[in-house]
Scaffold this motif. Structure first.
Motif, short mmCIF file in Angstrom:
data_model
loop_
_atom_site.label_atom_id
_atom_site.label_comp_id
_atom_site.label_asym_id
_atom_site.label_seq_id
_atom_site.Cartn_x
_atom_site.Cartn_y
_atom_site.Cartn_z
N ALA A 59 0.72 -1.44 -0.14
CA ALA A 59 -0.25 0.09 -0.02
C ALA A 59 0.88 1.18 0.15
O ALA A 59 1.88 1.36 0.74
CB ALA A 59 -0.83 -0.13 1.30
N LEU A 71 -2.72 4.42 5.61
CA LEU A 71 -1.86 3.12 5.25
C LEU A 71 -2.02 2.20 6.39
O LEU A 71 -2.11 1.16 6.43
CB LEU A 71 -0.22 3.71 5.21
CG LEU A 71 0.01 4.47 4.21
CD1 LEU A 71 1.24 5.15 4.21
CD2 LEU A 71 -0.21 3.70 2.70
N ALA A 82 3.63 -1.29 3.77
CA ALA A 82 3.18 0.03 3.44
C ALA A 82 4.08 1.19 3.27
O ALA A 82 5.18 1.05 4.07
CB ALA A 82 2.06 0.58 4.53
N ILE A 198 5.56 1.49 8.88
CA ILE A 198 5.25 2.38 7.62
C ILE A 198 6.64 2.63 7.20
O ILE A 198 7.25 3.44 7.81
CB ILE A 198 4.34 3.34 7.49
CG1 ILE A 198 2.83 2.93 8.06
CG2 ILE A 198 4.30 4.23 6.47
CD1 ILE A 198 1.92 3.69 8.36
#
Ligand SMILES: Cc1cc2nc3c(=O)[nH]c(=O)nc-3n(C[C@H](O)[C@H](O)[C@H](O)COP(=O)(O)OP(=O)(O)OC[C@H]3O[C@@H](n4cnc5c(N)ncnc54)[C@H](O)[C@@H]3O)c2cc1C
Lengths: 249, 323
Positions: A59, A71, A82, A198
């Motif tokens: 993502a 995310l 992500a 992330i």
């Protein structure tokens, strides 16, 4: 198979639009931010593909810290990883397409999914621009997607019907309502997402194609007229008014 | 030069393309430029009609490789034509094809792109566009940073105006085959009906319709006044068998008809977002407090199952007929 899903953070559909003091942007006070609804169909399709034939789902969002919410949600729904590309994700579609192309170009994605438009900007441009910048196939406003060996078949909405597009992978596919029914995040998914990180990457420099120089609310509509009488009288009066005053017919 | 990509249907220029061409002529006159019209397909028979809307030059790319639509082939044709003619502005109608191909062509040309515009002007030699954002809850004035500027025009907003142009014909080479994605088949095109996004008159039904079968009375009214039928999301999502392509609103179609008749629709913000650009709005609702009345030019407080058939009758009595 490696799938990239590009997700945009947008104002909630309930948002009453107010123009900021600069006269050209949205006043962010009281705005609730959500994942663009069309992007949810894109993400769902990626997760279903992963469940169906196996795939790695990445993502991605372009934006600042707040875009991490989008995310985190994607991770909770089943994305494997992500990436936040730090840059202006609310800006010009051409610039965003360059930023995403800069990230994706040498990562070997077979499929890039995104919404057919970002709710709000309503430009419907990022996907086709990204496809061109990456030199890959595109299919937009998709309500059905079938993946073959290095190929795809998709049904896309057109005026008064639909059409079947066939092409080669890699491809950029933009999703439309009807493609699938997005799921809700499970508690297990939300807990698992908390453990995932992330990745943050600085956006590549991009050329801007357009700028918003003024944002304005639509003009107020004139006060309306309520028609009187029983159904037949109201109907008579309306048709007459549309003919004489509004000159619609 | 200002170049307008035009679509043909049954050998005639499609109405949204005629509108884009007419707007192109207006801009070309204001800026003292030439207007070109560009056609692509297996056959471009009918392209000469572009002269009627003011085209000085009519470019046609004809060939078997263009028989089926493909975004990469069409973007290539556009980019080549723009370069060959030194054109700096490209317009196309914001149709399914226009919105698919114009942004791709823009990226190929290193150009900015404004989608679905409702107003255009040339300022300091460059295109400037006004476009609805947040599904019509606001309007953005957009300027271009790029040397080439690309925009698609919203159907049913610009007038198609006849103005004779020289219409010099010139043909371009069609690209060789082997495209990345190609249209293979066209499915279930509703017969002869225009799409909501291009419709001049729309009769829409909401949850107040109670059932999909009841949409028949809206069809009858629409037929009587030359319109097409739309729906709220509540009606589409109710499982009444209405396709999403009928949905009007922020996550449906943003429409710009002259007349919008909302039947049994409360007027939620997401619905209003899609239809507030209608010139005249009629609301039929049994709840006098329904928010849709705040927007309506004409309001009928009443039961739609009584009012709608009466409207059909009244329209027929006045001999309005389909137009
Ligand atoms: C993310 C998101 C996106 C959305 N996108 C859209 C969108 O694109 N388009 C959209 O439309 N909605 C959209 N919605 C839904 C929207 O919020 C409303 O739920 C929806 O518009 C309500 O539809 P409605 O007016 O038909 O139904 P209701 O709000 O239930 O209204 C029905 C109306 O019918 C009237 N009525 C009932 N019976 C009769 C009768 N016999 N005669 C006359 N009147 C009668 C009632 O008085 C009532 O006003 C979205 C919502 C979300 C959360």
């Amino acid at each position: 198979m490696k799938i990239l899903v590009a997700l945009k953070q947008v104002p909630d559909t309930e948002t009453k639009i107010k123009v900021a003091a600069d006269g050209r942007s949205l006043d962010p006070a009281d705005v609730k931010w959500i994942t663009s609804p069309y992007d949810e169909y894109a993400l769902e399709e990626a997760i279903r593909t992963k469940e169906g034939k196996g795939a790695e789902v990445v993502a991605l969002s372009v934006g600042g810290d707040s875009a991490k919410d989008v995310l985190k949600n994607a991770l909770a729904l089943g994305a494997d990883s992500a990436v936040l590309l730090r840059g202006d994700g609310q800006g010009d579609a051409f610039a965003v397409a360059q930023i995403i192309a800069g990230y994706a170009k040498d990562k070997g994605f077979d499929l890039i999914l995104c919404g057919n438009k970002g709710l709000g900007g309503d430009n419907a441009a990022m996907g086709p621009m990204l496809a061109e910048l990456l030199g890959v196939a595109q299919a937009n406003v998709i309500v059905m997607l079938e993946l073959g060996e290095g190929t795809f078949k998709a049904e896309r909405e057109i005026e008064g019907g639909s059409e079947i597009v066939e092409g080669q992978l890699p491809a950029v596919i933009t999703a439309q309502k009807g493609l699938n029914e997005p799921r809700y995040a499970s508690l297990k998914g939300i807990m698992a997402a908390k453990k995932k990180t992330i990745e943050e990457v600085d956006a590549v420099p991009a050329t801007v194609g357009t700028q918003t120089i003024a944002l304005a609310l639509p003009p107020e509509r004139p006060a309306g007229r309520k028609l009187e009488g029983d159904a037949a009288a109201q109907a008579q009066a309306l048709i007459q008014a549309l003919k004489d005053e509004a000159k619609v017919f | 030069m200002i170049l307008v990509f035009c679509e043909l249907k049954d050998g005639q220029i499609r109405k949204p393309s005629a509108e884009a061409l007419s707007e192109g002529r207006r801009l070309a006159d204001a800026a003292g430029r030439q207007l070109g019209a560009l056609f692509a397909g297996a056959s471009c028979a009918g392209a000469a009609e572009a002269a009627k809307y003011g085209a000085d030059l009519i470019l046609t790319a004809e060939g078997a490789t263009l028989a089926s639509y493909s975004s990469d082939a069409f973007a290539a044709v556009i980019a080549e034509a723009m370069k060959a003619k030194g054109a700096t502005v490209l317009l196309a109608a914001a149709t399914a094809v226009g919105k698919d191909m114009a942004p791709r062509a823009a990226a190929r040309l290193g150009a900015g792109y404004a989608s679905d515009v409702t107003g255009l002007s040339i300022v300091d030699g460059k295109l400037q566009a006004v476009r609805p954002v947040y599904a019509g809850k606001a309007f953005a004035t957009t300027s271009f940073a790029s040397a080439i500027q690309v925009a698609t025009t919203r159907p049913n907003v610009f007038a198609a105006a006849e103005k004779a142009g020289a219409g010099t014909m010139e043909s371009l080479a069609a690209p060789a085959g082997d495209f990345k994605s190609v249209v293979k088949e066209i499915l279930a095109k509703a017969s002869g009906k225009v799409d909501l996004s291009e419709a001049n008159v729309i009769v829409s039904g909401g949850r107040g319709m109670k059932d999909g079968a009841n949409f028949k009375i809206l069809e009858e009214l629409a037929d009587a006044i030359g319109g097409v039928v739309g729906a709220s999301r509540a009606a589409v999502d109710a499982g009444w068998g209405l396709p999403h392509s009928m949905q009007v609103g922020q996550t449906g179609k943003v429409v710009s008809p002259t007349l919008y008749i909302a039947c049994g629709i409360s007027g939620a913000i997401q619905h209003i977002a899609g239809m507030s650009g209608s010139k005249f709005i009629v609301a039929i609702n049994k709840d006098p407090e329904a928010p849709i009345f705040k927007l309506a030019n004409y309001g009928i407080v009443g039961d739609l199952f009584e009012v709608v058939p009466e409207l059909t009758k009244a329209a027929k009595a006045l001999g309005i007929g389909s137009n």
